[in-house]
Design an enzyme around this catalytic site. Structure first.
Site, PDB file in Angstrom:
ATOM      1  N   SER A  39     -26.506 -11.174  19.599  1.00  0.00           N
ATOM      2  CA  SER A  39     -25.166 -10.635  19.838  1.00  0.00           C
ATOM      3  C   SER A  39     -24.926  -9.275  19.199  1.00  0.00           C
ATOM      4  O   SER A  39     -23.922  -8.632  19.472  1.00  0.00           O
ATOM      5  CB  SER A  39     -24.093 -11.614  19.342  1.00  0.00           C
ATOM      6  OG  SER A  39     -24.008 -11.597  17.938  1.00  0.00           O
ATOM      7  N   LYS A  77     -20.986 -10.025  12.376  1.00  0.00           N
ATOM      8  CA  LYS A  77     -20.183  -9.404  13.427  1.00  0.00           C
ATOM      9  C   LYS A  77     -19.460  -8.159  12.901  1.00  0.00           C
ATOM     10  O   LYS A  77     -19.349  -7.953  11.692  1.00  0.00           O
ATOM     11  CB  LYS A  77     -19.121 -10.393  13.935  1.00  0.00           C
ATOM     12  CG  LYS A  77     -19.663 -11.585  14.692  1.00  0.00           C
ATOM     13  CD  LYS A  77     -20.247 -11.195  16.035  1.00  0.00           C
ATOM     14  CE  LYS A  77     -20.754 -12.420  16.801  1.00  0.00           C
ATOM     15  NZ  LYS A  77     -21.926 -13.010  16.163  1.00  0.00           N
TER      16      LYS A  77
END
Length: 234
Positions: A155, A193
């Site tokens: 991701s 993230k």
């Protein structure tokens, strides 16, 4: 001679690389320069590359290297100032050498490897030392404790962080918008993230369009550290 837009883009890329160690995404560049489409960014990037200010690296997502800066941005001196996280290629079992050639920087520090961190769907929180990894002292900040994590998932590939890479994290309990952080969700799930605060909510955003941002109440998210370096795994 650069146009105003070319100069603005070069300055934006330089500041983001200095802050995060990785260049911004094309979407972030588009927003920063207030352009309507990414095609304009592609044209600006091409122009900067043709003029020798940047270099695009093959076979890597969002891989842009600043080669030089114009005098208006400080010239070569600006490239050596500030802190830029290093990317170390190769076998992470070996002791890497620091990029700085000064003797004081020529030593390695062993950091605890705290297992794996999800760059995708969050996995179980990491709290045990599984091994140690040697990193150059020049990679580490003079403030705070540091640790290493192996990345699991895809991701964050547009931030240049791939499955199997090792990230170097400086312990921290807060972050600025846009920082890449280790976030602990509900005291049980850890993930890597980009961090964005939106009112009383926290958005954890991937660097891969296949993943939707995850927006959570601020009391469900705890920052555990901020990305400062990366060891590439081939």
């Amino acid at each position: 001679m650069l146009t105003r837009k070319q100069l603005d883009l070069l300055e934006f890329i330089h500041k983001r690389v200095q802050r995060d160690g990785v260049p911004p995404s094309f979407d972030e560049m588009k927003v920063a320069l207030d352009l309507r489409s990414k095609s304009g960014i592609h044209r600006l990037i091409t122009a900067l590359e043709e003029r020798g200010f940047i270099r695009r690296l093959a076979h890597r997502a969002r891989a842009i290297e600043i080669v030089r800066l114009p005098d208006s941005l400080g010239g070569d001196a600006a490239l050596s100032g500030g802190f830029t996280p290093q990317v170390i290629p190769g076998d992470r079992e070996a002791v890497p050498r620091a990029a700085n050639s000064e003797p004081v920087e020529h030593y390695a520090i062993e950091l605890p490897m705290m297992g794996r961190i999800a760059a995708g769907v969050p996995i179980e929180a990491i709290n045990e030392v599984s091994s140690h990894v040697a990193v150059p002292s020049a990679m580490l900040s003079s403030k705070g404790e540091h640790y290493a994590l192996e990345v699991k998932g895809d991701s964050m590939i547009e931030a240049g962080i791939n499955d199997g890479d090792v990230v170097i994290i400086r312990e921290a309990e807060d972050a600025q918008n846009g920082d890449i952080v280790v976030a602990l969700v509900d005291d049980s799930e850890a993930t890597l993230k980009r961090f964005f605060r939106k009112g009383r909510s926290i958005a954890l955003e991937a660097a891969n369009p296949a993943y939707e941002p995850r927006v959570l109440p601020e009391d469900r998210v705890k920052v555990q550290g901020r990305l400062v370096g990366l060891i590439r795994s081939y």
